[in-house]
Scaffold this active site. Structure first.
Site, PDB file in Angstrom:
ATOM      1  N   LYS A 163       0.839  -1.197   0.000  1.00 20.73           N
ATOM      2  CA  LYS A 163       0.000   0.000   0.000  1.00 20.73           C
ATOM      3  C   LYS A 163       0.876   1.250   0.000  1.00 20.73           C
ATOM      4  CE  LYS A 163      -2.237   0.627   3.890  1.00 20.73           C
ATOM      5  NZ  LYS A 163      -1.922   1.870   4.631  1.00 20.73           N
ATOM      6  N   ARG A 166      -8.079  13.172  13.067  1.00 16.51           N
ATOM      7  CA  ARG A 166      -6.647  12.925  12.909  1.00 16.51           C
ATOM      8  C   ARG A 166      -5.924  14.201  12.473  1.00 16.51           C
ATOM      9  NH1 ARG A 166      -5.805   7.269   9.784  1.00 16.51           N
ATOM     10  NH2 ARG A 166      -3.656   7.659  10.441  1.00 16.51           N
ATOM     11  N   SER A 217       6.043  10.243   8.975  1.00 17.61           N
ATOM     12  CA  SER A 217       6.850  10.332   7.748  1.00 17.61           C
ATOM     13  C   SER A 217       5.982  10.612   6.533  1.00 17.61           C
ATOM     14  CB  SER A 217       7.617   9.024   7.536  1.00 17.61           C
ATOM     15  OG  SER A 217       6.718   7.951   7.325  1.00 17.61           O
ATOM     16  N   ASP A 276       4.091   0.065  12.395  1.00 15.17           N
ATOM     17  CA  ASP A 276       2.922  -0.695  11.937  1.00 15.17           C
ATOM     18  C   ASP A 276       2.963  -2.168  12.326  1.00 15.17           C
ATOM     19  OD1 ASP A 276       1.539   1.413  10.876  1.00 15.17           O
ATOM     20  OD2 ASP A 276       2.167   1.082   8.815  1.00 15.17           O
ATOM     21  N   ARG A 281      -5.483  -3.376  11.226  1.00 14.18           N
ATOM     22  CA  ARG A 281      -4.357  -4.079  11.851  1.00 14.18           C
ATOM     23  C   ARG A 281      -4.754  -4.741  13.175  1.00 14.18           C
ATOM     24  NH1 ARG A 281      -0.725  -3.383   8.253  1.00 14.18           N
ATOM     25  NH2 ARG A 281      -0.303  -1.359   7.288  1.00 14.18           N
TER      26      ARG A 281
END
Length: 405
Positions: free
Chosen positions: A22, A98, A145, A290, A364
């Site tokens: 992704k 966010r 990042s 992640d 996740r």
């Protein structure tokens, strides 16, 4: 959809083709929009990449990117420099919480026309595309990042290129290097030295076809399965040893769980080996946050203590991942201590059975907890959330003997 999972297989074997990264796909989609001579193969079929592609094709008006954080950051930079376009960039309720202020401030300092439509510092955004001519921009180095990569990706299309001056300690360096490598593959030049990134300007690129490496974050769940299983041999493609993805550190980390990685020309083979191993796993994951959920759940399954640090970005993901991990692991009887950037797991001797895992709209969470079905029957709530990054996840899981209903 709630999914009850169990797996009593002793020896797990499969040969799986994992969807394209992704992270790589979304970077290449932005570059392809700026330079149409770029073609892409093995593009991710994740929701995030589908949303990104659709947004770039639409190009004007109201654009809803749902939960796709990468798309929100990259598209904010892209539409800001797309002269003549006017978009409203919005997303899910969580997306509207966010933060994006640091990126918006950086773009505004370059001359961008961006307005907040609801809460200051968060989407939705109204963007009026302009020709950005500022040759340099400053940005805090310890932020996501993706803010930095968003600026790097538009850099070559600006008249003078772009110098990005990073202030403070840089985190997630592998993702910056990944963006540089993808620019290079497209025939675009850049450098990163001493907290300074410089992207050279270029009007056109030659015809080039770029293959996307499969996603290492997606591979993490099979590393976890291999670590937890009594015996396992799992082949995954398409992967390469000299990967630019930060999560490729999995191969080294999971050696501590007895998982050996054999690299072939275009694939990896995961083989379970026997211990002994240290009782406490300590890892600084600032460059690969992640995979924190996967590692924590692997330790929970194996009854191993772990101390994970460098996790400050997890609080602003699809959910507050540190709090979500604490909540769900404690349901099994574990003790979990968290700070703003760390997690300390004190596991239990035996896992409680029949636990229902809340997924918090976070792909996740669903995938990281799924391998626990090797130890005890569990239920994953809202299991379809995996489509955000890995739509074929449950089908691939079935190939390893996992049974769900």
């Amino acid at each position: 959809m709630n999914l009850s999972l169990e797996n009593s297989e002793k020896n797990l074997e499969a040969n799986l083709q994992i969807t394209g990264s992704k992270s790589e796909s979304n970077r290449l989609l932005i570059l392809q929009a700026l330079y149409p001579n770029i073609s892409i193969s093995n593009l991710s079929n994740s929701d995030d990449s589908v949303v990104m592609k659709a947004a770039l094709e639409k190009g004007n008006g109201l654009i809803d990117i749902h939960h796709a954080g990468t798309a929100m950051r990259f598209l904010t930079a892209y539409f800001s420099c797309k002269e003549g376009c006017e978009v409203t960039l919005t997303g899910s309720a969580r997306m509207k919480e966010r933060p994006i202020k640091l990126l918006v401030d950086a773009l505004k300092s370059m001359g961008a026309d961006i307005s907040y439509l609801e809460n200051e510092g968060c989407p939705p955004l109204q963007i009026k595309g302009k020709k950005l001519e500022a040759p340099s921009v400053k940005l805090a180095a310890n932020v996501s990042s993706q803010y930095i990569s968003a600026l790097m990706l538009i850099g070559p299309s600006l008249p003078q290129g772009l110098e990005i001056i990073l202030e403070g300690q840089v985190t997630s360096t592998p993702y910056i290097l990944m963006t540089l490598e993808i620019l290079k593959q497209a025939g675009l030049n850049g450098s990163f030295k001493n907290n300074r990134i410089y992207i050279e300007p270029k009007v056109d690129v030659e015809n080039v076809s770029i293959p996307v490496e499969s996603d290492w974050s997606s591979a993490s769940y099979f590393y976890s399965i291999c670590a937890i299983a009594e015996s396992a041999n799992i082949k995954l493609s398409n992967y390469k040893k000299e990967s630019k993805q930060g999560d490729s550190c999995l191969a080294e980390i999971y050696r501590q769980f007895g998982v050996k990685t054999i690299f072939s020309e275009n694939s990896i083979e995961l083989i379970k080996e026997k211990g002994p191993y240290s009782r406490c796993l300590r890892e600084d994951l600032r460059n690969s946050p992640d995979i924190a959920q996967t590692i924590a759940v692997t330790c929970l399954a194996l009854g191993r203590e772990c101390i994970l640090t460098g996790l400050h970005t997890l609080k602003i993901k699809e959910t507050d991942r540190l709090l979500a991990l604490k909540n769900e692991m404690e349901k099994f009887g574990a003790q979990v201590k968290i700070t703003d950037d760390s997690l300390h797991l004190l596991p239990c001797k035996s896992l409680k059975e029949g636990v229902e895992i809340e997924t918090y709209n976070d792909h996740r969470m669903a995938m990281a907890f799924a391998p626990l079905a090797l130890k005890t029957k569990i239920t994953i709530k809202d299991a379809n959330v995996v489509s955000k990054s890995y739509p074929d996840f449950w089908e691939d899981f079935k190939k390893l003997g996992f049974k769900g209903q």
